[in-house]
Design a protein around this motif. Structure first.
Motif, PDB file in Angstrom:
ATOM      1  N   MET A  78      31.139  28.959  35.109  1.00  0.00           N
ATOM      2  CA  MET A  78      30.597  29.453  36.405  1.00  0.00           C
ATOM      3  C   MET A  78      31.420  28.648  37.471  1.00  0.00           C
ATOM      4  SD  MET A  78      28.225  31.849  36.857  1.00  0.00           S
ATOM      5  CE  MET A  78      27.258  31.154  38.382  1.00  0.00           C
ATOM      6  N   HIS A  79      31.729  27.357  37.202  1.00  0.00           N
ATOM      7  CA  HIS A  79      32.506  26.506  38.389  1.00  0.00           C
ATOM      8  C   HIS A  79      33.948  26.274  37.973  1.00  0.00           C
ATOM      9  CE1 HIS A  79      28.396  25.692  39.576  1.00  0.00           C
ATOM     10  NE2 HIS A  79      28.006  25.618  38.725  1.00  0.00           N
ATOM     11  N   SER A  80      34.580  27.249  36.923  1.00  0.00           N
ATOM     12  CA  SER A  80      35.946  27.171  36.772  1.00  0.00           C
ATOM     13  C   SER A  80      36.355  28.515  36.709  1.00  0.00           C
ATOM     14  CB  SER A  80      35.851  26.561  35.318  1.00  0.00           C
ATOM     15  OG  SER A  80      37.249  26.458  35.024  1.00  0.00           O
ATOM     16  N   SER A  81      37.388  28.758  37.860  1.00  0.00           N
ATOM     17  CA  SER A  81      38.097  29.901  37.903  1.00  0.00           C
ATOM     18  C   SER A  81      39.365  30.025  38.452  1.00  0.00           C
ATOM     19  CB  SER A  81      37.167  30.864  38.939  1.00  0.00           C
ATOM     20  OG  SER A  81      35.950  31.137  38.811  1.00  0.00           O
ATOM     21  N   ASP A  82      39.976  28.753  38.669  1.00  0.00           N
ATOM     22  CA  ASP A  82      41.358  28.419  39.233  1.00  0.00           C
ATOM     23  C   ASP A  82      42.327  28.892  38.174  1.00  0.00           C
ATOM     24  OD1 ASP A  82      40.111  27.424  41.346  1.00  0.00           O
ATOM     25  OD2 ASP A  82      40.354  25.387  40.836  1.00  0.00           O
ATOM     26  N   ALA A 113      26.584  36.492  34.977  1.00  0.00           N
ATOM     27  CA  ALA A 113      26.682  35.683  36.134  1.00  0.00           C
ATOM     28  C   ALA A 113      28.193  35.014  36.225  1.00  0.00           C
ATOM     29  CB  ALA A 113      25.802  34.372  35.909  1.00  0.00           C
ATOM     30  N   PRO A 114      28.837  34.588  35.017  1.00  0.00           N
ATOM     31  CA  PRO A 114      30.243  34.187  35.250  1.00  0.00           C
ATOM     32  C   PRO A 114      31.040  35.479  35.719  1.00  0.00           C
ATOM     33  CG  PRO A 114      29.072  33.239  33.200  1.00  0.00           C
ATOM     34  CD  PRO A 114      28.228  34.317  33.753  1.00  0.00           C
ATOM     35  N   ALA A 115      30.879  36.788  35.162  1.00  0.00           N
ATOM     36  CA  ALA A 115      31.717  37.896  35.498  1.00  0.00           C
ATOM     37  C   ALA A 115      31.715  37.959  37.121  1.00  0.00           C
ATOM     38  CB  ALA A 115      31.310  38.994  34.678  1.00  0.00           C
ATOM     39  N   LYS A 116      30.488  37.982  37.670  1.00  0.00           N
ATOM     40  CA  LYS A 116      30.312  38.186  38.998  1.00  0.00           C
ATOM     41  C   LYS A 116      31.101  37.054  39.836  1.00  0.00           C
ATOM     42  CE  LYS A 116      26.497  41.110  39.755  1.00  0.00           C
ATOM     43  NZ  LYS A 116      25.180  41.373  40.331  1.00  0.00           N
ATOM     44  N   ALA A 117      31.127  35.765  39.228  1.00  0.00           N
ATOM     45  CA  ALA A 117      31.564  34.641  39.789  1.00  0.00           C
ATOM     46  C   ALA A 117      33.149  34.696  39.843  1.00  0.00           C
ATOM     47  CB  ALA A 117      31.248  33.295  39.107  1.00  0.00           C
ATOM     48  N   VAL A 118      33.465  35.216  38.694  1.00  0.00           N
ATOM     49  CA  VAL A 118      35.055  35.059  38.912  1.00  0.00           C
ATOM     50  C   VAL A 118      35.599  36.315  39.834  1.00  0.00           C
ATOM     51  CG1 VAL A 118      35.378  36.652  36.678  1.00  0.00           C
ATOM     52  CG2 VAL A 118      37.400  34.821  37.467  1.00  0.00           C
TER      53      VAL A 118
END
Length: 214
Positions: A78-82, A113-118
């Motif tokens: 959730m907090h890693s997309s870079d 949730a991770p899909a929407k976050a990225v």
């Protein structure tokens, strides 16, 4: 106009380096050897829980730890997309399709949730009316239920699914929908062995392939 649904990992975005980074952080916590990028790609496609199972089997982690590992993986992702990148020409293709009046959605085995976050981090969320994740329904791909649900949420019209993998090809086949296969993703079998209506290696070609199907 058509309803067009996309897979996420390996189709719209190259997320394998991100998944590798997060998975290896879990292994580092336990003093275990990291996954190579190729190992990671081999584990992607059936959702986060399956990735944890395959990673644990490869590194000798007990099944009793799977639930905790899965929760930590999802939290860290959730907090890693870079390290995730949009494939070339994806944005232009989405703009073209949206401008032509097609309705767009995402159906992924990644948790919602991770899909929407990225998608938000990469500024792709605005292109999609519907996003379903691997935990949105009791079933996940290749069961066709999530794909059908995504199409249903987009209304009426011809249906097209765009994906990159053997899982996506099976999902489209079981759902009985047109399938466009992106060849630069994470497929684990030769593309020629998979059912598809067309292959493409550049999203610049996608609008013309959609128009040909419509």
């Amino acid at each position: 106009m058509a309803r067009i649904v996309f897979d996420l990992d390996g189709t719209l975005i190259n997320s394998a380096p991100e998944i590798q980074f997060v998975a290896n952080s879990l292994l580092a916590d336990r003093g275990l050897d990291p996954l190579s990028l190729q190992e990671t790609i081999g584990f992607i496609g059936n959702g986060a829980a399956v990735l944890i199972e395959k990673m644990s089997l490869a590194r000798g982690i007990e099944p009793s730890e799977h639930a905790s590992l899965l929760a930590t993986l999802e939290e860290r992702y959730m907090h890693s997309s870079d390290k995730s990148e949009v494939y070339p020409n994806v944005v232009a293709a989405l703009d073209n399709l949206h401008g032509a009046g097609h309705r767009l959605g995402v159906c992924t085995n990644k948790p919602l949730a991770p899909a929407k976050a990225v998608l938000a981090h990469l500024d792709l969320a605005k292109h999609f009316d519907v996003v379903l994740g691997g935990d949105s329904l009791p079933q996940r791909k290749p069961d066709p239920a999530p794909l059908h649900a995504t199409f249903d949420a987009l209304g009426e019209g011809p249906v097209i699914y765009v994906g990159d993998s053997d899982v996506d090809a099976e999902t489209a086949h079981r759902a009985g929908v047109s399938f466009l296969l992106f060849t630069k993703g994470y497929c684990k079998v030769p593309h020629a062995e998979l059912p598809h209506h067309a292959l493409f290696d550049d999203f610049a070609r996608l609008p013309e392939l959609v128009e040909a199907l419509v």
